[in-house]
Design an enzyme around this catalytic site. Structure first.
Site, mmCIF file in Angstrom:
data_model
loop_
_atom_site.group_PDB
_atom_site.id
_atom_site.type_symbol
_atom_site.label_atom_id
_atom_site.label_comp_id
_atom_site.label_asym_id
_atom_site.label_seq_id
_atom_site.Cartn_x
_atom_site.Cartn_y
_atom_site.Cartn_z
ATOM 1 C CB THR A 1 -0.917 0.007 1.245
ATOM 2 O OG1 THR A 1 -1.676 -1.203 1.255
ATOM 3 C CG2 THR A 1 -1.860 1.184 1.226
ATOM 4 C CG HIS B 1 1.942 2.976 11.389
ATOM 5 N ND1 HIS B 1 1.845 3.073 10.024
ATOM 6 C CD2 HIS B 1 1.348 1.810 11.719
ATOM 7 C CE1 HIS B 1 1.203 2.009 9.555
ATOM 8 N NE2 HIS B 1 0.900 1.224 10.563
ATOM 9 C CG ASP C 1 5.490 8.738 7.257
ATOM 10 O OD1 ASP C 1 4.684 8.506 8.172
ATOM 11 O OD2 ASP C 1 5.201 8.591 6.050
ATOM 12 C CG ASP D 1 1.784 9.541 6.740
ATOM 13 O OD1 ASP D 1 1.847 9.069 7.893
ATOM 14 O OD2 ASP D 1 1.884 8.840 5.715
ATOM 15 N NE ARG D 2 -0.480 5.732 9.329
ATOM 16 C CZ ARG D 2 -1.061 4.540 9.252
ATOM 17 N NH1 ARG D 2 -1.818 4.105 10.231
ATOM 18 N NH2 ARG D 2 -0.880 3.778 8.192
#
Length: 542
Positions: A17, A113, A278, A280-281
């Site tokens: 993904t 994550h 990284d 992005d969450r």
């Protein structure tokens, strides 16, 4: 001088993904990273002397692979590489740099994550010229190339010092080391009302941001403690470490427990947030309440107009299929387009580029907008702060008002991690075999109205993606979704998504486990989870 190195293919370099993810020792095999990078360079389209952005989340093995990628880019005809200082570049910041500098693409080194360190996880992901993750046609072409590769190209000279900002040359290519935060911080100031947020923080509003010893530490310190004037110490765990301080940089109730406990205290801060490896969450927490990612997406979409960058309103909303339908209710009431896509941010790219949507989100703690082509943790935190500053309300009050207007979608995700792959695949196969006969079946008070294996036809380019997860929908709109995740590096991760809509305001304060009790029991009965996985309970509930 360019050296051509003979190599032999590996048979396991199929991107998932979010790129290719394996354990660090796996990536340390001879030529393993080089094979994959060369395969990327062999298949991606780029003009002569193209620019390439390179950066990562600072995890173990990050710097070594960045230096390899720089040397290989020089050998493969790139004219310029733009690299974050010390190899640091959050995923959304990389997306922004690709777009701002009109690069042909970028290499992002991260396993998001997942844990880091010498025995942890590592990953390589390619982003295309719009700043978004490579679509399946590129990842599939890359995989085909990895199975036939016989050589790779690399310059013999070492890569320049990544700690020194400025330009140097490596062969015929310019290597530009940049401040990883500056361009991103400039973009955030163009989107949000920084003076209003700064005034709120100066007026006694207290917040805490947990960077989890991951990539967002420098961004959070520069923006929250620097530009917005929050007190020193507002950002905790703010130094990126190769092993994330021994922690798991996943902003959920398990791994961000300290932050949540801090916000649950009677004298806790007004607002708390965290981001992942990284950047992005995101996790959003108010005093006394944890905001689910699905609810966060819906609230941000409903209130985005309060931020200057979205004052004219939003074009539409996109969500991944397993994400709760809370955003759908906002779209329906506001007359906006709503799009349901497979899991994976790459599926939002065409919708964003075509102007069909402005805000996107996934239940896995990712939200973002058309400012970049990645989900963006710090962006989500800033939009929440902008909403809080504009309304003067608490997180808990904003959620309560949202549920009164739109109803509440109770929602949980149950993760069964590192399940033996054969059993996980057998569970999914068993479900698919029974889909045709499932409609009309009763489980307690629940009656199946429809069941399918989700497929998606992109409304922009017509591409079709199948096998994206089994959906079981009950009369009244409750859902159970079964899906295998592609983000792990060992075995399989079974994810079970459980959702129930409640329109009555007097039932909006139930504990989610209570509201979803019958659906949780039904998920076990339908999926036969114990039978196929041997697990009595999920490893993580979010």
């Amino acid at each position: 001088m360019i050296e051509t190195v003979a190599t032999t293919p590996y048979d396991d370099q199929k991107p998932g993904t979010s790129g290719l993810r394996k354990k660090v020792p796996h990536f340390q095999q001879p030529h393993y990273a080089q094979n994959f990078i060369q395969s990327l360079f062999d298949v991606v389209e780029r003009p002569a002397d193209a620019a390439l952005v390179i950066g990562g989340d600072g995890r173990f093995f990050n710097r070594e692979v960045i230096e390899l990628a720089i040397r290989m880019a020089a050998a493969n005809g790139y004219g310029r590489v733009i690299v974050g200082q010390d190899g640091i570049l959050s995923t959304p910041a990389a997306s922004n740099l690709i777009r701002k500098r009109q690069a042909s693409g970028g290499i992002v080194l991260s396993a998001s994550h997942n844990p880091g360190g010498p025995d942890g996880d590592f990953g390589i992901k390619y982003n295309i010229s719009n700043g978004g993750p490579a679509p399946e046609k590129i990842t599939e072409a890359t995989y085909r190339r990895t199975k036939e590769i016989t050589e790779y190209k690399i310059v013999c000279e070492p890569a320049p010092d990544l700690s020194k900002i400025g330009e140097t040359r490596l062969g015929d290519m310019v290597v530009e080391i940049v401040d990883p935060v500056a361009d991103y911080a400039e973009l955030m100031q163009a989107l949000f009302d920084f003076p209003a947020i700064k005034a709120m923080l100066a007026g006694g509003f207290r917040m805490r941001f947990d960077a989890m010893h991951a990539v967002t530490g420098p961004y959070a310190k520069a923006i929250f403690e620097g530009l917005l004037g929050a007190p020193a110490g507002t950002v905790v765990n703010g130094t990126p470490l190769p092993d994330f301080g021994g922690g798991h940089p996943d902003p959920n109730a398990v791994y961000a427990k300290d932050l949540i406990d801090h916000l649950m205290a009677p004298d806790g801060p007004d607002f708390g947030a965290a981001s992942d490896g990284d950047g992005d969450r995101n996790l959003i927490v108010g005093r006394g309440i944890v905001v689910s990612p699905s609810d966060s997406l819906a609230v941000l979409a409903a209130n985005a107009h309060l931020a200057p960058g979205y004052a004219k309103g939003i074009a539409g909303i996109a969500r991944s299929m397993p994400t709760s339908q809370a955003a759908d209710r906002v779209a329906q009431k506001r007359g906006l387009g709503i799009y349901e896509t497979p899991t994976g941010w790459k599926f939002f790219g065409n919708l964003l580029d075509a102007g069909k949507v402005t805000i996107c989100g996934e239940e896995s703690a990712g939200t973002g907008s058309d400012h970049v082509r990645e989900k963006d943790g710090v962006w989500a935190v800033l939009l929440w702060l902008n909403i809080l500053a504009a309304t003067g309300k608490s997180v808990k009050d904003i959620l309560a008002e949202h549920w009164r207007e739109f109803g509440r979608n109770y929602y949980q995700r149950h993760d069964y991690e590192e399940v033996e792959s054969k059993g996980a695949n057998s569970l999914m196969d068993s479900l698919r075999d029974r889909l045709a006969s499932m409609s009309g079946q009763r489980f307690g008070t629940l009656v199946v109205s429809e069941a399918d294996d989700f497929s998606y036809k992109d409304p922009v380019d017509g591409s079709i993606s199948t096998g994206q997860g089994v959906r079981i929908v009950f009369s009244g709109g409750s859902r159970i979704v079964f899906r295998l995740s592609g983000t792990g590096t060992k075995g399989a991760t079974l994810r079970v998504y459980i959702e129930r809509f409640e329109g009555h305001a007097d039932l909006h304060d139930l504990p989610p486990a209570e509201a979803l009790k019958e659906l949780i029991e039904t998920a076990e009965a339908v999926g036969e989870i114990r039978k196929w996985t041997g697990r009595e309970a999920p490893d993580v509930i979010t």
